[in-house]
Design a protein around this motif. Structure first.
Motif, PDB file in Angstrom:
ATOM      1  N   ASP A   1       0.828  -1.207   0.000  1.00 15.57           N
ATOM      2  CA  ASP A   1       0.000   0.000   0.000  1.00 15.57           C
ATOM      3  C   ASP A   1       0.863   1.258   0.000  1.00 15.57           C
ATOM      4  O   ASP A   1       0.538   2.245  -0.669  1.00 15.57           O
ATOM      5  CB  ASP A   1      -0.932  -0.004   1.216  1.00 15.57           C
TER       6      ASP A   1
ATOM      7  N   VAL B   1      -1.228   4.388  -1.047  1.00 13.57           N
ATOM      8  CA  VAL B   1      -2.525   4.205  -0.400  1.00 13.57           C
ATOM      9  C   VAL B   1      -2.341   4.262   1.119  1.00 13.57           C
ATOM     10  O   VAL B   1      -1.502   3.541   1.662  1.00 13.57           O
ATOM     11  CB  VAL B   1      -3.146   2.842  -0.788  1.00 13.57           C
TER      12      VAL B   1
ATOM     13  N   VAL C   1      -2.583   3.344   4.889  1.00 15.82           N
ATOM     14  CA  VAL C   1      -2.814   2.039   5.502  1.00 15.82           C
ATOM     15  C   VAL C   1      -2.409   2.113   6.965  1.00 15.82           C
ATOM     16  O   VAL C   1      -1.517   2.887   7.342  1.00 15.82           O
ATOM     17  CB  VAL C   1      -2.008   0.941   4.763  1.00 15.82           C
TER      18      VAL C   1
ATOM     19  N   GLY D   1      -7.030  -0.563   5.435  1.00 12.33           N
ATOM     20  CA  GLY D   1      -6.936   0.584   4.536  1.00 12.33           C
ATOM     21  C   GLY D   1      -7.737   0.361   3.279  1.00 12.33           C
ATOM     22  O   GLY D   1      -7.867  -0.772   2.809  1.00 12.33           O
ATOM     23  N   GLY D   2      -8.306   1.427   2.757  1.00 10.77           N
ATOM     24  CA  GLY D   2      -9.051   1.330   1.514  1.00 10.77           C
ATOM     25  C   GLY D   2     -10.258   0.431   1.588  1.00 10.77           C
ATOM     26  O   GLY D   2     -10.687  -0.131   0.574  1.00 10.77           O
TER      27      GLY D   2
ATOM     28  N   THR E   1     -10.461  -2.475   3.042  1.00  9.00           N
ATOM     29  CA  THR E   1     -10.134  -3.904   3.113  1.00  9.00           C
ATOM     30  C   THR E   1      -9.255  -4.184   4.328  1.00  9.00           C
ATOM     31  O   THR E   1      -8.562  -3.295   4.825  1.00  9.00           O
ATOM     32  CB  THR E   1      -9.420  -4.387   1.839  1.00  9.00           C
TER      33      THR E   1
ATOM     34  N   ASP F   1      -9.567   2.831  11.866  1.00  9.40           N
ATOM     35  CA  ASP F   1     -10.122   3.821  10.928  1.00  9.40           C
ATOM     36  C   ASP F   1     -10.054   5.224  11.514  1.00  9.40           C
ATOM     37  O   ASP F   1      -9.750   6.193  10.814  1.00  9.40           O
ATOM     38  CB  ASP F   1     -11.567   3.460  10.583  1.00  9.40           C
TER      39      ASP F   1
END
Length: 363
Positions: free
Chosen positions: A114, A119, A121, A135-136, A138, A157
């Motif tokens: 990631d 991304v 994470v 992250g994202g 998933t 989160d």
């Protein structure tokens, strides 16, 4: 942390046993924030840092005990403790460090992937081992129970949304409307994509700037409309070297420009400077700077005003760029520019620390 995660993944894949020491909490002056980590391999190799050198030897000794079979442990060093003076933590702060062995079940490969893809994470690990990556939308890995996993994801989160790292308490709630999850402390390490450093003008000053920017963790792009200047071999520190008109390339990237982005314009040519500066000053970039003398600066302001730049946008422009270090030449100028970027991003004053009072490291 990127190089620490990459090394941990390499050791996981090769079957090398290693311990990870991670800062959980800090008080007062501390050189590293929660989440900073150091690895110690079974062969004695060390990667990363938790204190800037103050307690690394003590951490290494405990890590060796953990690898020899001791349980994970949380250790605290503070300036008021005799042990702290013995190991060298005399900076005035206190740090709490988790030291545990990291096994193949911890999804560090997902974190590294990631990070490479840009991304955000988060890595979530209980103090007694295991872990998952979030992250994202998933999740990879597990804490051993689906209800505990859901509670951990909720906690992660919240931390990831703030790009924060540290201890959180999860549980004590019905994760699925029926089952209660026992409270437990979790370490959340949030990893954000590297901040972007966009350098327009592939002049000699751009070479050390790209290198220092990369060393400070930036994703570096050098852009110039002149093919002879925009040669990748001239900028080994850059992630990409682009041959294009600065304003045209900037428009293609504008959606990716965020408050962590720094834009530096070095061309000294108003045909290239003014169009890209006008765009950058209207963008979400957190730092916009331009090189040039005060005479060049005044001419640039007039041209920007003619292009419709507002007073509020002018106020965002750092020009002449950099802090007054009294330096000369490309390398010292690059240090001056990157020092100003760090000061703006971190809220620093740019003043010598000897003139300030209070903790050296803010938390």
């Amino acid at each position: 942390m990127r190089h620490v995660i990459d090394q941990a993944v390499a050791w996981q894949r090769s079957g090398t046993r290693f311990a990870m020491a991670t800062v959980l909490r800090t008080w007062g002056s501390a050189p590293h924030a929660p989440g900073a980590s150091m690895l110690v391999s079974e062969g004695g190799r060390i990667v990363g840092s938790v204190s800037g050198g103050c307690v690394e030897a003590a951490v290494c000794a405990i890590a060796e005990e953990v690898l020899a079979g001791a349980a994970p442990t949380v250790e605290r060093w503070g300036v008021g403790d005799e042990d702290a003076f013995a190991v060298g933590l005399t900076c005035g702060g206190t740090i709490e460090v988790l030291i545990r062995e990291v096994g193949p079940e911890v999804p560090l490969g997902r974190v590294a992937a990631d990070l490479a893809a840009g991304v955000p994470v988060a890595l979530v690990t209980p103090l007694d081992g295991g872990g998952l990556a979030v992250g994202g939308g998933t999740v990879t890995g597990s804490l051993g129970d689906p209800h505990a996993d859901r509670a951990a994801v909720l906690a992660a989160d919240g931390m990831l949304g703030r790009a924060a790292s540290g201890l959180v308490t999860s549980g004590n709630a019905a994760a699925d409307g029926a089952a209660c999850v026992p409270e437990r402390e979790l370490l959340v390490q949030s990893f954000a994509p590297r901040p972007r450093l966009l350098i327009f003008g592939a002049a000699e000053f751009a070479r050390p700037l790209a290198g220092i920017g990369a060393a400070l963790g930036h994703r570096v792009t050098v852009c110039d409309a002149r093919p002879a200047f925009a040669a990748p071999e001239r900028f080994p520190g850059a992630d990409e070297v682009v041959t294009d008109r600065p304003e045209r390339w900037f428009r293609t990237q504008e959606a990716l420009v965020d408050p962590g982005t720094a834009v530096i314009v070095l061309t000294h040519d108003h045909r290239f400077d003014v169009p890209v500066l006008a765009l950058a000053l209207r963008s979400r970039a957190g730092y916009v700077g331009a090189m040039g003398s005060r005479r060049t600066h005044q001419d640039r302001l007039e041209r920007l005003r003619a292009a419709g730049t507002t007073d509020a946008e002018f106020a965002r422009l750092r020009s002449p760029v950099g802090l007054d270090l009294g330096g000369r030449g490309p390398e010292e100028t690059a240090v001056s520019i990157m020092a100003e970027i760090v000061a703006v991003r971190r809220g620093g004053t740019g003043l010598p620390l000897t003139f300030r009072t209070g903790p050296v490291h803010t938390v």
